[in-house]
Write a protein that holds these residues in place. Structure first.
Motif, PDB file in Angstrom:
ATOM      1  N   ARG A 175     -41.651  55.955 -12.096  1.00 12.63           N
ATOM      2  CA  ARG A 175     -42.160  56.766 -12.869  1.00 12.63           C
ATOM      3  C   ARG A 175     -43.370  57.150 -12.362  1.00 12.63           C
ATOM      4  O   ARG A 175     -43.779  56.511 -11.579  1.00 12.63           O
ATOM      5  CB  ARG A 175     -42.281  56.380 -14.228  1.00 12.63           C
ATOM      6  N   VAL A 176     -43.977  58.445 -12.394  1.00  6.97           N
ATOM      7  CA  VAL A 176     -45.103  58.940 -12.042  1.00  6.97           C
ATOM      8  C   VAL A 176     -46.391  58.947 -12.864  1.00  6.97           C
ATOM      9  O   VAL A 176     -46.203  59.607 -13.807  1.00  6.97           O
ATOM     10  CB  VAL A 176     -44.957  60.303 -11.363  1.00  6.97           C
ATOM     11  N   GLY A 177     -47.641  58.399 -12.367  1.00  2.00           N
ATOM     12  CA  GLY A 177     -48.589  58.494 -12.916  1.00  2.00           C
ATOM     13  C   GLY A 177     -49.663  59.365 -12.233  1.00  2.00           C
ATOM     14  O   GLY A 177     -49.767  59.148 -10.981  1.00  2.00           O
ATOM     15  N   VAL A 178     -50.331  60.119 -12.510  1.00  2.00           N
ATOM     16  CA  VAL A 178     -51.548  61.190 -12.038  1.00  2.00           C
ATOM     17  C   VAL A 178     -52.770  60.911 -12.330  1.00  2.00           C
ATOM     18  O   VAL A 178     -53.184  60.846 -13.745  1.00  2.00           O
ATOM     19  CB  VAL A 178     -51.036  62.470 -12.120  1.00  2.00           C
ATOM     20  N   SER A 179     -53.725  60.722 -11.586  1.00  3.08           N
ATOM     21  CA  SER A 179     -55.202  60.874 -11.866  1.00  3.08           C
ATOM     22  C   SER A 179     -55.955  62.225 -11.584  1.00  3.08           C
ATOM     23  O   SER A 179     -55.578  62.840 -10.790  1.00  3.08           O
ATOM     24  CB  SER A 179     -55.755  59.799 -10.688  1.00  3.08           C
ATOM     25  N   LEU A 180     -56.512  62.613 -12.683  1.00  5.78           N
ATOM     26  CA  LEU A 180     -56.986  63.746 -12.914  1.00  5.78           C
ATOM     27  C   LEU A 180     -58.169  63.706 -13.745  1.00  5.78           C
ATOM     28  O   LEU A 180     -58.140  62.844 -14.663  1.00  5.78           O
ATOM     29  CB  LEU A 180     -56.057  64.912 -13.481  1.00  5.78           C
ATOM     30  N   ASP A 181     -59.349  64.474 -13.519  1.00  2.00           N
ATOM     31  CA  ASP A 181     -60.358  64.443 -14.199  1.00  2.00           C
ATOM     32  C   ASP A 181     -60.568  65.388 -15.329  1.00  2.00           C
ATOM     33  O   ASP A 181     -61.723  65.479 -16.087  1.00  2.00           O
ATOM     34  CB  ASP A 181     -61.616  64.427 -13.405  1.00  2.00           C
ATOM     35  N   GLY A 182     -59.653  65.930 -15.659  1.00  2.00           N
ATOM     36  CA  GLY A 182     -59.412  66.972 -16.817  1.00  2.00           C
ATOM     37  C   GLY A 182     -58.513  68.093 -16.235  1.00  2.00           C
ATOM     38  O   GLY A 182     -58.065  68.065 -15.357  1.00  2.00           O
ATOM     39  N   GLY A 183     -58.049  69.353 -17.271  1.00  2.00           N
ATOM     40  CA  GLY A 183     -57.430  70.120 -17.102  1.00  2.00           C
ATOM     41  C   GLY A 183     -57.536  71.486 -16.771  1.00  2.00           C
ATOM     42  O   GLY A 183     -56.899  72.352 -16.578  1.00  2.00           O
ATOM     43  N   LEU A 184     -58.939  71.454 -16.395  1.00  2.00           N
ATOM     44  CA  LEU A 184     -59.502  72.748 -15.753  1.00  2.00           C
ATOM     45  C   LEU A 184     -60.341  72.439 -14.520  1.00  2.00           C
ATOM     46  O   LEU A 184     -60.837  71.547 -14.150  1.00  2.00           O
ATOM     47  CB  LEU A 184     -60.668  73.096 -16.740  1.00  2.00           C
ATOM     48  N   ALA A 218     -45.280  59.278 -16.129  1.00  2.00           N
ATOM     49  CA  ALA A 218     -45.768  57.973 -16.940  1.00  2.00           C
ATOM     50  C   ALA A 218     -47.258  58.306 -17.748  1.00  2.00           C
ATOM     51  O   ALA A 218     -47.434  57.510 -18.531  1.00  2.00           O
ATOM     52  CB  ALA A 218     -46.267  57.134 -15.798  1.00  2.00           C
ATOM     53  N   GLY A 219     -47.920  59.461 -17.169  1.00  2.00           N
ATOM     54  CA  GLY A 219     -49.005  59.634 -17.756  1.00  2.00           C
ATOM     55  C   GLY A 219     -50.142  60.260 -16.920  1.00  2.00           C
ATOM     56  O   GLY A 219     -50.172  60.305 -15.573  1.00  2.00           O
ATOM     57  N   VAL A 220     -51.240  60.416 -17.343  1.00  2.00           N
ATOM     58  CA  VAL A 220     -52.544  60.950 -16.715  1.00  2.00           C
ATOM     59  C   VAL A 220     -53.644  59.827 -16.884  1.00  2.00           C
ATOM     60  O   VAL A 220     -53.814  59.330 -17.902  1.00  2.00           O
ATOM     61  CB  VAL A 220     -52.789  62.092 -17.257  1.00  2.00           C
ATOM     62  N   LEU A 221     -54.112  59.855 -15.786  1.00  2.00           N
ATOM     63  CA  LEU A 221     -55.496  58.822 -16.027  1.00  2.00           C
ATOM     64  C   LEU A 221     -56.699  59.570 -15.521  1.00  2.00           C
ATOM     65  O   LEU A 221     -56.729  60.249 -14.394  1.00  2.00           O
ATOM     66  CB  LEU A 221     -55.139  57.657 -14.875  1.00  2.00           C
ATOM     67  N   CYS A 222     -57.752  59.384 -16.451  1.00  2.00           N
ATOM     68  CA  CYS A 222     -58.890  60.403 -16.381  1.00  2.00           C
ATOM     69  C   CYS A 222     -60.068  59.597 -16.441  1.00  2.00           C
ATOM     70  O   CYS A 222     -60.473  58.513 -17.681  1.00  2.00           O
ATOM     71  CB  CYS A 222     -58.842  61.397 -17.533  1.00  2.00           C
ATOM     72  N   VAL A 223     -61.003  59.544 -15.669  1.00  2.00           N
ATOM     73  CA  VAL A 223     -62.322  58.874 -15.270  1.00  2.00           C
ATOM     74  C   VAL A 223     -63.473  59.599 -16.424  1.00  2.00           C
ATOM     75  O   VAL A 223     -63.323  60.942 -16.037  1.00  2.00           O
ATOM     76  CB  VAL A 223     -62.738  58.633 -14.227  1.00  2.00           C
ATOM     77  N   ILE A 224     -64.054  59.363 -17.507  1.00  2.00           N
ATOM     78  CA  ILE A 224     -64.787  59.730 -18.432  1.00  2.00           C
ATOM     79  C   ILE A 224     -66.027  60.343 -17.475  1.00  2.00           C
ATOM     80  O   ILE A 224     -66.613  59.742 -16.382  1.00  2.00           O
ATOM     81  CB  ILE A 224     -65.516  58.979 -19.331  1.00  2.00           C
ATOM     82  N   ALA A 246     -55.034  57.953 -20.050  1.00  2.00           N
ATOM     83  CA  ALA A 246     -55.717  56.621 -19.942  1.00  2.00           C
ATOM     84  C   ALA A 246     -57.319  57.222 -19.614  1.00  2.00           C
ATOM     85  O   ALA A 246     -57.407  57.894 -18.670  1.00  2.00           O
ATOM     86  CB  ALA A 246     -55.212  55.685 -18.707  1.00  2.00           C
ATOM     87  N   LEU A 247     -58.038  57.149 -20.605  1.00  2.00           N
ATOM     88  CA  LEU A 247     -59.675  57.498 -20.304  1.00  2.00           C
ATOM     89  C   LEU A 247     -60.377  56.219 -19.992  1.00  2.00           C
ATOM     90  O   LEU A 247     -60.316  55.295 -20.621  1.00  2.00           O
ATOM     91  CB  LEU A 247     -60.092  57.979 -21.713  1.00  2.00           C
ATOM     92  N   LEU A 248     -60.865  56.198 -18.780  1.00  2.00           N
ATOM     93  CA  LEU A 248     -61.347  55.064 -18.081  1.00  2.00           C
ATOM     94  C   LEU A 248     -63.063  55.135 -18.035  1.00  2.00           C
ATOM     95  O   LEU A 248     -63.509  56.340 -17.722  1.00  2.00           O
ATOM     96  CB  LEU A 248     -60.840  54.963 -16.677  1.00  2.00           C
ATOM     97  N   LEU A 249     -63.724  54.161 -18.517  1.00  2.00           N
ATOM     98  CA  LEU A 249     -65.089  54.308 -18.289  1.00  2.00           C
ATOM     99  C   LEU A 249     -65.384  54.075 -16.649  1.00  2.00           C
ATOM    100  O   LEU A 249     -64.760  53.440 -15.926  1.00  2.00           O
ATOM    101  CB  LEU A 249     -65.827  53.054 -18.912  1.00  2.00           C
ATOM    102  N   PRO A 250     -66.305  54.856 -16.303  1.00  2.00           N
ATOM    103  CA  PRO A 250     -66.508  54.694 -14.594  1.00  2.00           C
ATOM    104  C   PRO A 250     -66.845  53.425 -14.107  1.00  2.00           C
ATOM    105  O   PRO A 250     -67.635  52.520 -15.197  1.00  2.00           O
ATOM    106  CB  PRO A 250     -67.994  55.427 -14.588  1.00  2.00           C
ATOM    107  N   LEU A 251     -66.512  52.866 -13.175  1.00  2.00           N
ATOM    108  CA  LEU A 251     -66.793  51.605 -12.486  1.00  2.00           C
ATOM    109  C   LEU A 251     -68.188  51.468 -12.209  1.00  2.00           C
ATOM    110  O   LEU A 251     -68.474  52.088 -11.285  1.00  2.00           O
ATOM    111  CB  LEU A 251     -65.747  51.414 -11.328  1.00  2.00           C
ATOM    112  N   ALA A 252     -68.876  50.671 -12.839  1.00  2.00           N
ATOM    113  CA  ALA A 252     -70.255  50.537 -12.803  1.00  2.00           C
ATOM    114  C   ALA A 252     -70.587  48.762 -13.357  1.00  2.00           C
ATOM    115  O   ALA A 252     -69.760  48.331 -13.775  1.00  2.00           O
ATOM    116  CB  ALA A 252     -71.154  51.610 -13.757  1.00  2.00           C
TER     117      ALA A 252
END
Length: 444
Positions: A175-184, A218-224, A246-252
């Motif tokens: 299955r395929v998961g895609v990283s994207l930061d929003g739909g625009l 599989a879904g979309v992964l999005c960094v806040i 998947a809404l991810l907190l920035p790695l900090a």
């Protein structure tokens, strides 16, 4: 630190481990005394912390990417080890990885292993060879432990999705998961190629194609991104019909704090990430139907109800993920690369070490200690069973290591308490949950 030390922590140096005495080990000890000089793994075992087998294997099939996202933890943060990696994982390395994974599955009688094809950008591989790592593991398992089944995903930036690649992946059950930061386009200004050109158009085309193949999605992964409106971000992603987001907190971390957000007048001690997430939660929670699953919210709800966590970002479940780099080195979770140079390194490789040996590496063992790995304040917190101290990389402070509360502690407290109140209100009111629009996504 409390008067009584948590299991495995002694007053002197920790027990020796694979790679100790090398330059990478010295770097670990200098940057992260917890756990590298303070955790005695043997003592932790004697105190009742047995090793837990690895269940998810991340195969870094490519070490380079066709995008140059400005916030990428692999290329833009503390660790630059990718520069020394082969561009692609060689067939011999893939075969050795398959043997080691099957060996581990057989030794622990695992009913399932999860494979994630990762990078870099894994879809830089030719379509005919995309499924080779999964097929190699499948064959090795069939020969040694045929009862073990595989779930497999590929995590991609979406720009190289084609019908041919989807066909090859679907045929192998990947299955395929895609990283994207929003739909625009405005949400994705940080996702550019090496010439600075936006990658959103190609990713959007790939996602529209993927949405027509729901069995492969599989879904979309999005960094806040606090610069973006949360509800707009969420609703724009729905246009791509993701089964899960998947809404991810920035790695900090404490030495490299998260972006504070766009408002120059933001109040000290505020919780901007909780505020952002709760705007999405309210929209999602009060919708008439579940148009997607949001992993972070569902994980919190499950943990509030006493159910086990399925990710390492929340809860107290032991870490169960190993990473295999393109050169065959065995590493810890990729997200550690945000902390310091070499933070994910173990000194182990497929040719010389088993995954059972990884279990006794102090960096890995520390993430299997549950409550005993946490700061004193976290162990005493009433939310610890849900928060679990937060995502391990978010606890890092240079020269001290990974035994602080999460840098997002205040945000997590506000988020969890709000969701707990919403669940309690729904239970008291007898509210029926909305019907899910998609089947559950496979673990990734």
């Amino acid at each position: 630190m409390p008067a009584t030390r948590p299991a495995g922590e002694g007053p002197g140096p920790a027990a020796r481990y694979v790679g100790e005495g090398t330059a990478p080990a010295a770097r670990h000890g200098r940057n992260a005394p917890w756990p590298y000089t303070r955790l005695d793994v043997a003592a932790a075992r004697a105190a009742g912390h047995p090793p837990h087998p690895i269940r998810q294997f991340v195969l870094k099939t490519r070490s380079r990417c066709n995008l140059a996202c400005t916030y990428c933890y692999v290329y833009e943060m503390a660790d630059q080890g990718w520069r020394d990696q082969p561009v692609a994982m060689a067939p011999a390395t893939t075969a050795r990885a398959a043997q080691r994974i099957a060996e581990h599955a057989a030794a622990h009688d695992l009913p399932r292993v999860d494979l994630v094809l990762h990078g870099g950008e894994p879809l830089l591989t030719a379509p005919a060879a995309l499924a080779a790592p999964v097929e190699a593991v499948r064959a090795a398992l069939a020969a040694t432990t045929p009862r073990t089944r595989i779930t497999a995903t590929v995590q991609t930036n979406g720009t190289l999705i084609t019908r041919g690649r989807l066909t090859a992946l679907a045929a192998a059950g990947i299955r395929v998961g895609v990283s994207l930061d929003g739909g625009l386009p405005a949400h994705n200004t940080r996702r550019v190629d090496h010439a600075g050109r936006p990658g959103f158009g190609a990713a959007a085309r790939g996602l529209r194609l993927l949405a027509r193949h729901p069995d492969s999605y599989a879904g979309v992964l999005c960094v806040i991104d606090l610069d973006q409106d949360p509800v707009e971000t969420y609703e724009s992603l729905l246009a791509f019909a993701p089964p899960t987001v998947a809404l991810l907190l920035p790695l900090a971390n404490w030495s490299s704090p998260p972006p504070p957000g766009p408002s120059p007048g933001r109040r000290p001690g505020g919780t901007p990430y909780a505020d952002w997430l709760l705007a999405v939660f309210e929209r999602w929670w009060h919708d008439g139907a579940r148009r997607t699953r949001i992993r972070l919210f569902e994980e919190i709800i499950a943990l509030l109800l006493g159910l086990p966590a399925t990710t390492e970002t929340l809860g107290l479940a032991p870490a169960a993920t190993a990473v295999i780099e393109t050169d065959g080195s065995i590493e810890q979770a990729d997200s550690l690369k945000s902390a310091y140079e070499g933070a994910a390194a173990t000194g182990m490789a497929l040719d010389t070490h088993s995954f059972d040996q990884l279990l006794d590496h102090p960096g890995f063992a520390a993430r299997q200690l549950g409550r005993d790995a946490l700061a004193a304040g976290c162990r005493a917190c009433e939310l610890v069973e849900v928060c679990g101290g937060g995502h391990y990389p978010h606890r890092y402070r240079a020269g001290e290591g990974f035994r602080q509360p999460s840098v997002y502690c205040a945000d997590l407290q506000v988020l969890i308490r709000h969701i707990a109140a919403a669940v309690q209100h729904a239970a008291t009111a007898g509210r029926r949950p909305a019907t899910a629009a998609h089947p559950p996504a496979a673990a990734s």
